[in-house]
Design a protein around this motif. Sequence first.
Motif, PDB file in Angstrom:
ATOM      1  N   GLY A  38       1.087  -1.157   0.177  1.00  0.00           N
ATOM      2  CA  GLY A  38       0.019  -0.049   0.255  1.00  0.00           C
ATOM      3  C   GLY A  38       0.901   1.262  -0.216  1.00  0.00           C
ATOM      4  N   LYS A  39       0.143   2.341  -0.095  1.00  0.00           N
ATOM      5  CA  LYS A  39       1.007   3.755  -0.197  1.00  0.00           C
ATOM      6  C   LYS A  39       1.396   4.003   1.203  1.00  0.00           C
ATOM      7  CE  LYS A  39      -1.313   5.286  -4.760  1.00  0.00           C
ATOM      8  NZ  LYS A  39      -0.126   4.862  -5.424  1.00  0.00           N
ATOM      9  N   VAL A  40       2.440   4.658   1.036  1.00  0.00           N
ATOM     10  CA  VAL A  40       3.206   5.164   2.610  1.00  0.00           C
ATOM     11  C   VAL A  40       3.877   6.318   2.261  1.00  0.00           C
ATOM     12  CG1 VAL A  40       5.363   3.573   2.090  1.00  0.00           C
ATOM     13  CG2 VAL A  40       4.337   4.335   4.511  1.00  0.00           C
ATOM     14  N   THR A  41       3.848   7.252   3.320  1.00  0.00           N
ATOM     15  CA  THR A  41       4.602   8.544   2.955  1.00  0.00           C
ATOM     16  C   THR A  41       5.606   8.615   4.172  1.00  0.00           C
ATOM     17  OG1 THR A  41       2.909   9.730   2.165  1.00  0.00           O
ATOM     18  CG2 THR A  41       4.718  10.928   3.143  1.00  0.00           C
ATOM     19  N   GLU A  67      11.012   7.739  -6.535  1.00  0.00           N
ATOM     20  CA  GLU A  67       9.404   7.787  -6.391  1.00  0.00           C
ATOM     21  C   GLU A  67       8.949   6.960  -7.665  1.00  0.00           C
ATOM     22  OE1 GLU A  67       8.145  11.283  -3.325  1.00  0.00           O
ATOM     23  OE2 GLU A  67       8.074  11.661  -5.495  1.00  0.00           O
ATOM     24  N   GLU A  68       9.641   7.171  -8.816  1.00  0.00           N
ATOM     25  CA  GLU A  68       9.385   6.523 -10.073  1.00  0.00           C
ATOM     26  C   GLU A  68       9.736   4.998  -9.962  1.00  0.00           C
ATOM     27  OE1 GLU A  68      10.926   6.299 -14.802  1.00  0.00           O
ATOM     28  OE2 GLU A  68      11.690   7.828 -13.490  1.00  0.00           O
ATOM     29  N   LYS A  69      10.615   4.556  -9.187  1.00  0.00           N
ATOM     30  CA  LYS A  69      11.075   3.134  -9.154  1.00  0.00           C
ATOM     31  C   LYS A  69       9.904   2.468  -7.964  1.00  0.00           C
ATOM     32  CE  LYS A  69      14.929  -0.085  -7.566  1.00  0.00           C
ATOM     33  NZ  LYS A  69      14.539  -0.852  -8.740  1.00  0.00           N
ATOM     34  N   TYR A  70       9.664   3.511  -6.873  1.00  0.00           N
ATOM     35  CA  TYR A  70       8.731   2.993  -5.932  1.00  0.00           C
ATOM     36  C   TYR A  70       7.490   3.912  -5.850  1.00  0.00           C
ATOM     37  CZ  TYR A  70      12.822   0.287  -4.184  1.00  0.00           C
ATOM     38  OH  TYR A  70      13.981  -0.297  -4.170  1.00  0.00           O
ATOM     39  N   PRO A  71       6.422   3.695  -6.833  1.00  0.00           N
ATOM     40  CA  PRO A  71       5.425   4.544  -6.734  1.00  0.00           C
ATOM     41  C   PRO A  71       4.207   4.798  -5.683  1.00  0.00           C
ATOM     42  CG  PRO A  71       5.162   2.808  -8.292  1.00  0.00           C
ATOM     43  CD  PRO A  71       6.426   2.584  -7.747  1.00  0.00           C
ATOM     44  N   ASP A  72       4.685   3.669  -4.762  1.00  0.00           N
ATOM     45  CA  ASP A  72       3.727   3.679  -3.561  1.00  0.00           C
ATOM     46  C   ASP A  72       4.325   4.221  -2.183  1.00  0.00           C
ATOM     47  OD1 ASP A  72       1.566   2.055  -4.702  1.00  0.00           O
ATOM     48  OD2 ASP A  72       2.500   0.163  -4.174  1.00  0.00           O
ATOM     49  N   ILE A  73       5.855   4.909  -2.538  1.00  0.00           N
ATOM     50  CA  ILE A  73       6.252   5.581  -1.634  1.00  0.00           C
ATOM     51  C   ILE A  73       6.534   7.119  -1.825  1.00  0.00           C
ATOM     52  CG2 ILE A  73       8.224   5.752  -0.244  1.00  0.00           C
ATOM     53  CD1 ILE A  73       8.904   2.785  -0.717  1.00  0.00           C
ATOM     54  N   THR A  74       5.921   7.813  -0.966  1.00  0.00           N
ATOM     55  CA  THR A  74       6.212   9.248  -1.196  1.00  0.00           C
ATOM     56  C   THR A  74       7.369   9.805  -0.095  1.00  0.00           C
ATOM     57  OG1 THR A  74       3.844   9.714  -1.773  1.00  0.00           O
ATOM     58  CG2 THR A  74       5.048  11.463  -0.926  1.00  0.00           C
ATOM     59  N   ILE A  75       8.222  10.443  -0.742  1.00  0.00           N
ATOM     60  CA  ILE A  75       9.268  10.941   0.178  1.00  0.00           C
ATOM     61  C   ILE A  75       9.158  12.308   0.379  1.00  0.00           C
ATOM     62  CG2 ILE A  75      11.847  11.390   0.395  1.00  0.00           C
ATOM     63  CD1 ILE A  75      11.103   8.581   0.370  1.00  0.00           C
TER      64      ILE A  75
END
Length: 463
Positions: A38-41, A67-75
């Motif tokens: 799931g998505k996570v920040t 974020e392109e490699k891991y689209p579900d992670i927001t930094i």
Amino acid sequence: MRSSRTTALAMAGVLSLGLLAACSSNDDSSDSPSGASGKVTIKVAGLLPTADDAAKQQLADRVASFEEKYPDITIETEDYDWKASTFTAQLAGGTLPNVFEIPLTDGKTLIENSQLADIDSYVKALPYGDQFNEKLIANGTGEDGKIYAVPAKSIYAVALHYNRNLFTQAGLDPDKPPTTWDQVREDAKKIHDATGVAGYAMMALDNAGGWQLAAGANSRGGVIETFDGENYTATLDDKAVKEHLQWLHDLKWEDGSLLDRTDLGWGDINTEFAAGNLAMYTSGSDVYNSLVESNGVNSDWGYGLTAIPTSGEGGALTGGTMAAVTKDSTDAQKDAAVKWIDWWYLSKLQDKDQAVADAQSRVAANPPQAVGTPVLPIFSQANYEQSQEWITQYINVPLADMKGYTDVMFTQNLVPEASASVQDLYAQLFPVVQAVISDEGADIDQLLEDANAAGQSAIDSAK
């Protein structure tokens, strides 16, 4: 301020650099040890608040690629500047980002106090999770054998930084920097007499002043703490500590060549150096990166780097930075955090494509950021040399003007920092530095006797 260390015995050879194998590829699996999905920040430590726009853009580019490699992670990045005077409050107040940086040896204390997240399974899932220099990863490993923090960047030895242009203006050969403290004093006076610029400067603010006084003492064969296998003893009144303080006193009050400032911390002295207001100072060997990113120094500026002068059994004080994760991070955030630690700090040391991508983004910045600044290896000497080969065409630091350091970086005697209550010891020493610089009649013996008593009290109360 930079760092502290584990026990003197455990770290005596901290960077003996081992024969750890250089690594495998850095192909990441989308699976995490926790099964997190799931998505996570997550919030992560970014750059110093003084970083220039080019450095910020380079970080932003790396975030976008991540974020392109891991689209579900927001930094989300935050400016970050570790200081002993503020870190404890940030930690207690829960205001640190999910990924934050700590001095190398603070890891043990924070682990013992249960203040860091257990990231063991995530780190060990990395392709190189078992290839860290054992002496370094020990600082982030608990008594339970689990990893709570990893060496991340700037594994340095204290070195002497100098302005080659000022050396030339004073009739000195910038390709022959001083190799003894007596020569540093002589050159500092010549530079001051010829140019009016301070020949030398000393950190004296906050724990940074104590850190660099300890480095001076270590280079002369002294220590600020001993360990007999059971007990730690403060030795802030060590003969070598007194010698370095007397040396600073003489620069200031006999030669007039010491910069007349008692308020210089780590960043402050970099600023003064970049402005051309001093010729020499000691700090971590990796400082060139910050001089470029925060102070506008470039390869044409006239920067020089050489080994800290040593005598007898003396050596270069070592330190570095670890990356850790906040205790209240969720499993998904811990998984994302280690992926970010891999991406931002470590993958460029382990994977050619990541090394090249990072170097390309740094040289493409406007102005270009430093690529190839010499640091001590997180994994092995072979791995370090391989990673430097990958980016040879992008290296833009003046390596020819750093030979005084690079020629000995793997062979010089390296001294680990004090183990117990090291930040408290530094905190007792920096007022002594300030007193010696500001008061010609300062009683060095009495100042150190009082500092040592307070330092021992801090050690004892921490038991």
